[in-house]
Design a protein around this motif. Sequence first.
Motif, mmCIF file in Angstrom:
data_model
loop_
_atom_site.group_PDB
_atom_site.id
_atom_site.type_symbol
_atom_site.label_atom_id
_atom_site.label_comp_id
_atom_site.label_asym_id
_atom_site.label_seq_id
_atom_site.Cartn_x
_atom_site.Cartn_y
_atom_site.Cartn_z
ATOM 1 N N SER A 17 -2.102 7.102 -3.906
ATOM 2 C CA SER A 17 -1.488 6.103 -4.757
ATOM 3 C C SER A 17 -2.562 5.371 -5.556
ATOM 4 O O SER A 17 -2.350 4.996 -6.693
ATOM 5 C CB SER A 17 -0.683 5.129 -3.919
ATOM 6 O OG SER A 17 -1.529 4.495 -2.989
ATOM 7 N N HIS B 184 9.019 9.275 2.354
ATOM 8 C CA HIS B 184 9.064 8.172 3.313
ATOM 9 C C HIS B 184 9.380 6.852 2.604
ATOM 10 O O HIS B 184 8.677 6.465 1.671
ATOM 11 C CB HIS B 184 7.726 8.078 4.027
ATOM 12 C CG HIS B 184 7.638 6.938 4.983
ATOM 13 N ND1 HIS B 184 8.182 6.994 6.245
ATOM 14 C CD2 HIS B 184 7.112 5.710 4.849
ATOM 15 C CE1 HIS B 184 7.974 5.847 6.853
ATOM 16 N NE2 HIS B 184 7.330 5.049 6.030
ATOM 17 N N GLU C 69 -3.101 -10.220 6.849
ATOM 18 C CA GLU C 69 -3.576 -10.441 8.225
ATOM 19 C C GLU C 69 -5.005 -10.944 8.258
ATOM 20 O O GLU C 69 -5.870 -10.327 8.869
ATOM 21 C CB GLU C 69 -3.481 -9.151 9.033
ATOM 22 C CG GLU C 69 -2.090 -8.563 8.979
ATOM 23 C CD GLU C 69 -1.806 -7.631 10.124
ATOM 24 O OE1 GLU C 69 -2.453 -7.774 11.174
ATOM 25 O OE2 GLU C 69 -0.924 -6.775 9.969
ATOM 26 N N CYS D 18 6.211 -1.993 9.226
ATOM 27 C CA CYS D 18 7.477 -2.392 8.637
ATOM 28 C C CYS D 18 7.386 -2.581 7.126
ATOM 29 O O CYS D 18 8.387 -2.841 6.481
ATOM 30 C CB CYS D 18 7.981 -3.677 9.284
ATOM 31 S SG CYS D 18 6.986 -5.091 8.862
ATOM 32 N N GLY D 19 6.205 -2.464 6.561
ATOM 33 C CA GLY D 19 6.087 -2.538 5.103
ATOM 34 C C GLY D 19 5.481 -3.827 4.564
ATOM 35 O O GLY D 19 5.554 -4.081 3.369
ATOM 36 N N LYS D 20 4.854 -4.625 5.409
ATOM 37 C CA LYS D 20 4.275 -5.889 4.951
ATOM 38 C C LYS D 20 3.151 -5.655 3.941
ATOM 39 O O LYS D 20 3.123 -6.233 2.855
ATOM 40 C CB LYS D 20 3.724 -6.686 6.142
ATOM 41 C CG LYS D 20 4.723 -6.898 7.268
ATOM 42 C CD LYS D 20 4.120 -7.658 8.431
ATOM 43 C CE LYS D 20 3.022 -6.928 9.159
ATOM 44 N NZ LYS D 20 3.478 -5.826 10.038
ATOM 45 N N THR D 21 2.203 -4.795 4.339
ATOM 46 C CA THR D 21 1.077 -4.527 3.450
ATOM 47 C C THR D 21 1.562 -3.891 2.151
ATOM 48 O O THR D 21 1.071 -4.219 1.072
ATOM 49 C CB THR D 21 0.061 -3.612 4.147
ATOM 50 O OG1 THR D 21 -0.390 -4.254 5.326
ATOM 51 C CG2 THR D 21 -1.117 -3.325 3.263
ATOM 52 N N THR D 22 2.558 -3.018 2.272
ATOM 53 C CA THR D 22 3.092 -2.375 1.071
ATOM 54 C C THR D 22 3.633 -3.423 0.104
ATOM 55 O O THR D 22 3.359 -3.377 -1.098
ATOM 56 C CB THR D 22 4.200 -1.390 1.459
ATOM 57 O OG1 THR D 22 3.682 -0.497 2.439
ATOM 58 C CG2 THR D 22 4.683 -0.620 0.261
ATOM 59 N N HIS E 229 1.537 -10.283 11.896
ATOM 60 C CA HIS E 229 2.530 -9.817 12.856
ATOM 61 C C HIS E 229 2.574 -10.748 14.062
ATOM 62 O O HIS E 229 3.157 -10.429 15.080
ATOM 63 C CB HIS E 229 2.293 -8.360 13.255
ATOM 64 C CG HIS E 229 0.941 -8.108 13.823
ATOM 65 N ND1 HIS E 229 0.123 -7.122 13.361
ATOM 66 C CD2 HIS E 229 0.252 -8.735 14.775
ATOM 67 C CE1 HIS E 229 -1.006 -7.147 14.021
ATOM 68 N NE2 HIS E 229 -0.950 -8.112 14.897
ATOM 69 N N PRO F 130 7.006 -6.171 12.772
ATOM 70 C CA PRO F 130 6.212 -5.264 13.613
ATOM 71 C C PRO F 130 5.383 -4.315 12.760
ATOM 72 O O PRO F 130 5.602 -4.186 11.551
ATOM 73 C CB PRO F 130 7.280 -4.494 14.397
ATOM 74 C CG PRO F 130 8.502 -4.556 13.546
ATOM 75 C CD PRO F 130 8.436 -5.862 12.817
ATOM 76 N N ALA G 271 9.103 3.166 2.481
ATOM 77 C CA ALA G 271 8.311 2.120 3.110
ATOM 78 C C ALA G 271 8.933 0.749 2.877
ATOM 79 O O ALA G 271 8.707 -0.183 3.645
ATOM 80 C CB ALA G 271 6.883 2.142 2.571
ATOM 81 N N MET H 136 -3.291 6.721 1.276
ATOM 82 C CA MET H 136 -3.441 5.636 0.305
ATOM 83 C C MET H 136 -4.192 6.119 -0.923
ATOM 84 O O MET H 136 -3.938 5.716 -2.047
ATOM 85 C CB MET H 136 -4.226 4.501 0.936
ATOM 86 C CG MET H 136 -4.291 3.292 0.030
ATOM 87 S SD MET H 136 -4.622 1.784 0.956
ATOM 88 C CE MET H 136 -6.291 2.018 1.438
HETATM 89 N N1 LIG Z 1 -0.080 5.622 0.825
HETATM 90 C C1 LIG Z 1 0.909 5.862 1.708
HETATM 91 N N2 LIG Z 1 1.464 7.095 1.797
HETATM 92 C C2 LIG Z 1 2.464 7.345 2.666
HETATM 93 N N3 LIG Z 1 2.980 6.432 3.505
HETATM 94 C C3 LIG Z 1 2.478 5.179 3.473
HETATM 95 C C4 LIG Z 1 1.411 4.838 2.574
HETATM 96 N N4 LIG Z 1 1.124 3.521 2.769
HETATM 97 C C5 LIG Z 1 1.944 3.102 3.741
HETATM 98 N N5 LIG Z 1 2.770 4.087 4.160
HETATM 99 C C6 LIG Z 1 3.813 3.994 5.187
HETATM 100 O O1 LIG Z 1 4.659 2.937 4.834
HETATM 101 C C7 LIG Z 1 5.047 2.207 5.981
HETATM 102 C C8 LIG Z 1 4.703 0.743 5.794
HETATM 103 O O2 LIG Z 1 3.298 0.614 5.791
HETATM 104 P P1 LIG Z 1 2.566 -0.799 5.680
HETATM 105 O O3 LIG Z 1 1.117 -0.548 5.539
HETATM 106 O O4 LIG Z 1 3.198 -1.612 4.623
HETATM 107 O O5 LIG Z 1 2.889 -1.406 7.116
HETATM 108 P P2 LIG Z 1 2.508 -2.851 7.683
HETATM 109 O O6 LIG Z 1 3.783 -3.579 7.829
HETATM 110 O O7 LIG Z 1 1.454 -3.484 6.859
HETATM 111 O O8 LIG Z 1 1.986 -2.481 9.137
HETATM 112 P P3 LIG Z 1 0.727 -3.116 9.961
HETATM 113 O O9 LIG Z 1 1.201 -4.370 10.582
HETATM 114 O O10 LIG Z 1 0.489 -2.065 11.015
HETATM 115 O O11 LIG Z 1 -0.402 -3.290 9.012
HETATM 116 C C9 LIG Z 1 4.340 2.846 7.158
HETATM 117 O O12 LIG Z 1 5.253 3.677 7.819
HETATM 118 C C10 LIG Z 1 3.244 3.643 6.541
HETATM 119 O O13 LIG Z 1 2.997 4.809 7.294
#
Ligand SMILES: Nc1ncnc2c1ncn2[C@@H]1O[C@H](COP(=O)(O)OP(=O)(O)OP(=O)(O)O)[C@@H](O)[C@H]1O
Lengths: 569, 352
Positions: free
Chosen positions: A4, B16, B165, B40-44, B198, B37, B18, A1
């Motif tokens: 970014s 990758h 969350e 899956c990219g929610k936080t992204t 989630h 799950p 996301a 992170m």
């Molecule tokens: N800065 C980053 N660099 C590389 N990959 C990242 C980065 N941030 C997130 N990812 C990848 O992007 C994908 C989505 O991440 P994200 O954090 O959005 O998941 P999430 O849905 O919030 O999961 P959780 O419920 O576990 O929090 C994951 O596979 C994660 O490893």
Amino acid sequence: MSQSLARNWGGSRSDDWLLSALMGLAILLTLAPVARLLIEGVSGPDGLTLAPLVEVLARPTTQAALWHSIFTAGVGTVLSMLLGGAFAFLVALTDIRAKGALVFCLMIPMMIPPQITALAWTQVMGPSSVLLKTIGLAPPLGSPQPLHSPLGIAVLLGIQHTSIVFLTLRAGLRAIPPEAVEAARIAGARGLRLWWQVVLPLSVPSLAAGTAMAFVTALGNFGIPAMLGIPAGYSTLPTLIYQRLAGMGTSVLTEVAVLALLIGVVALAGVVLNRLFLRRRAYGLIGLANRPLEISLKQLRLPVELVLWLVILAILVLPLLALAATSLVPAYGVPLSWQTMSFGGWYEALFRQPVTARAFRNSFLLATGAAVVLMAICLPLAWIMLRRPSRLSRTFDLLVDLPYALPGVVLAIACILLFINLPLTDLTLYGTIWIIFIAYIARFFTVMLRPVQSALAQLDPAMEEAAQSAGASLGKRLRTIILPLTAPAAAAGAILVFLTAFNELTVSALLWSSGTETLGVVIFNLEDSGETVMASAVSVAVVGVVIVLMGAIQLASRRLPKGVVPWQN
Amino acid sequence: MAELTLTALGKRFDSHVALADVSATFHDGEFVALLGPSGCGKTTLLRLLAGFEAPTEGEIAVDGALVASARTGKLLPPEERNMGIVFQSYALWPHMSVARNVAYPLEVRGFSRAERRTRVAAALEMTGLTDYADRMPAALSGGQRQRVALARSLVADPSAVLLDEPLANLDLSLRATMQEAFAAFHERTGATMVYVTHDQTEAMAMADRVAVMDGGRIRQFATPEVLYSEPADAFVAGFVGDGAVVPVEPCGPAGEGGARVRLLGQEVSARARVAGPDRLCIRPEDITLGEEGALRAEVRQCTYLGGRFRLRLVAEGGLDLVAFSTARVRQGVSLGLTIGQPWGFAAEAAHG
Ligand SMILES: Nc1ncnc2c1ncn2[C@@H]1O[C@H](COP(=O)(O)OP(=O)(O)OP(=O)(O)O)[C@@H](O)[C@H]1O
Ligand SMILES: [Mg+2]
């Protein structure tokens, strides 16, 4: 992170410009002197050449000094490791009492200028020791001062740098999760086996780091070999440099640069060896070190406590007493009694000699200035280095320790070379107080930067993101969120910078001139010209000021935020 | 309050992916949950909305105005987006009192002292924190910290509140209380809220619409009841609610919104939006148990759920099914099933 974040952590153009300027300034301040020194060492009358290097290295005096340096620093470091290590293990792991007082007393030797340590110890031993004379135990006149010897220098170097090993190791020991030790006890390990098989392996990294630091510092120490070695005709590299410069002035700069590089190489070799040694020994620690360990010593506790306090008595109280005794006699060599006691030396040194008052003022201003300026630079700088890493900032991060790791004398020479003639002008900083100030900034940069960096790295990035979402600009975030949250670390750094700069001698020994004397210089010059009584009086005054300052910080510690007092963590 | 429009949004981290091809509109004043799950990219997606990350494809608009675009490289920094955010770790500033934490966004925006005081008082009142105004965050319980973070995120009338969350750290009963508080708050302010979770129960209970995500894509974006009764594909059917997804053979239409399919040799009528569904989502409610019945299944497991029993059944041909029963049934007993109006869809459904 963080990658970014680095890329699009918003901020305006003017912010960006300011940040780059700050980075440039930091590099200029810390690395330019070192680079200048490197160039000097390999340049002759017509361009780059290795001739002076080869010539200086071939001299017997150089080789003798090199060997002397390695011997005294090496033996001293072993002593620091044994003493500091024993104290750290006992204080961090067992249930001995009055730990706070012990730690405080162990910190003091580090805060006392080395030349005062040396002076104090010569007052404990030798034929003219006022203390020994007073109790009637002095050896006959004419017998040699036992400390004017290689071993004497090594022992004092060892005592001087005990606290470095102690502090580093204690911090490492505190990071060991208590479960690791408790699991071993459940498994049946006890006493020395527990220490040898579990605690020691886990603490090897911090023990080695502290030892390397003690070695580098001992190697660059000037005060102790100067006070003890010069009278015995025993030179180490720093004192050899000093003698060459004092004898022949700036005409020997190239030779001196080579000697300086030599110290740098030995110091770096020590650091690299340490890294190699650690490479296969750094274990990741799993679990949280939330509780301090308290292994009960049972019936051994009292004897252990007694021994520890006897050591403190020997390495701290005894020399200070000897120093105080010397400062109170009318003439050096006279035994101290109620009849002979005199405050003449004190009066003369503190009130008649204008240079003492001047030195107090200079040292105070320099130390305060360095602490304040470094705090202002390091906070935003640490932020850039963490949030916007670039190749430049990573390189800087690697090299910023150099001005601190290099002996003070070396840094002083580098500064002379760099500032004796300001580029593009006829001006010179040599002979002004500014050259000392800039050298202090370069030298203590890392002392300030490292604690701020680690505090910043531990901060949840969401803290700042929350402020950003609330609409705060970069400047505003730095002021209202980052500054208050890293302030304790910055304050701890500032206190360390102040206390070390206040007592400093090695850098200013070569940079002072009439009017810009520091406390270290005054004491050294008094002793050098045979005014041992006055030198002792000023030394006691300086030690007094340092202890009072430390005591004040200690007393205020309950009202200060956690982490401000560097010797508590 | 604002409408958020995502168009063909994508985010790559190095190689990758996301987030890919996310298009959706979050209406003004809507409570949207992002469900999926881990990983899956929610936080992204949330960080893209807030402006902490730049999209690598597509664009984001707030009330029709572009705030981020991969095409033009435009990126409005977070501090200019006027959004409130609640982090999973709360991110309260430990050196500021509760009131000061809440007042900070107003301070930054240059509100007058008097205005700040009334607004902070209102926000604290709404979150039930009036008595804690002068406490430091360290002296609060988890739930109270949560409410401070909420008050802070909404005090400056943000165009949207983003929550990552926010309840994951809380115990069950506190969670329920906080869920009610969120719902009440949403009703009172009418703010557009995007809520990451989630936990499907949480999403279904609170949100107007739920976006179910998997592998960086939105699989279905609909109201909770539609998600439950008309899942778009096997992933949504399996992730949301209980039941089973079974393969069937289509055998002709059955009037408006229906289809006839063949399941284990029996013809069953199903609800469907596609012409020839080849999958059925059979919820436990769709199954009626009896002694008789053309379809037979054996009980493999019987779990008490409070008030009723959940039966795991295996039908002829090894098909797994789930049904509810009012009485305990012993393992190995064979029962007859009647299946009423399950949901049919095509395995290769077009997403959208
Ligand atoms: N800065 C980053 N660099 C590389 N990959 C990242 C980065 N941030 C997130 N990812 C990848 O992007 C994908 C989505 O991440 P994200 O954090 O959005 O998941 P999430 O849905 O919030 O999961 P959780 O419920 O576990 O929090 C994951 O596979 C994660 O490893
Ligand atoms: Mg997440």
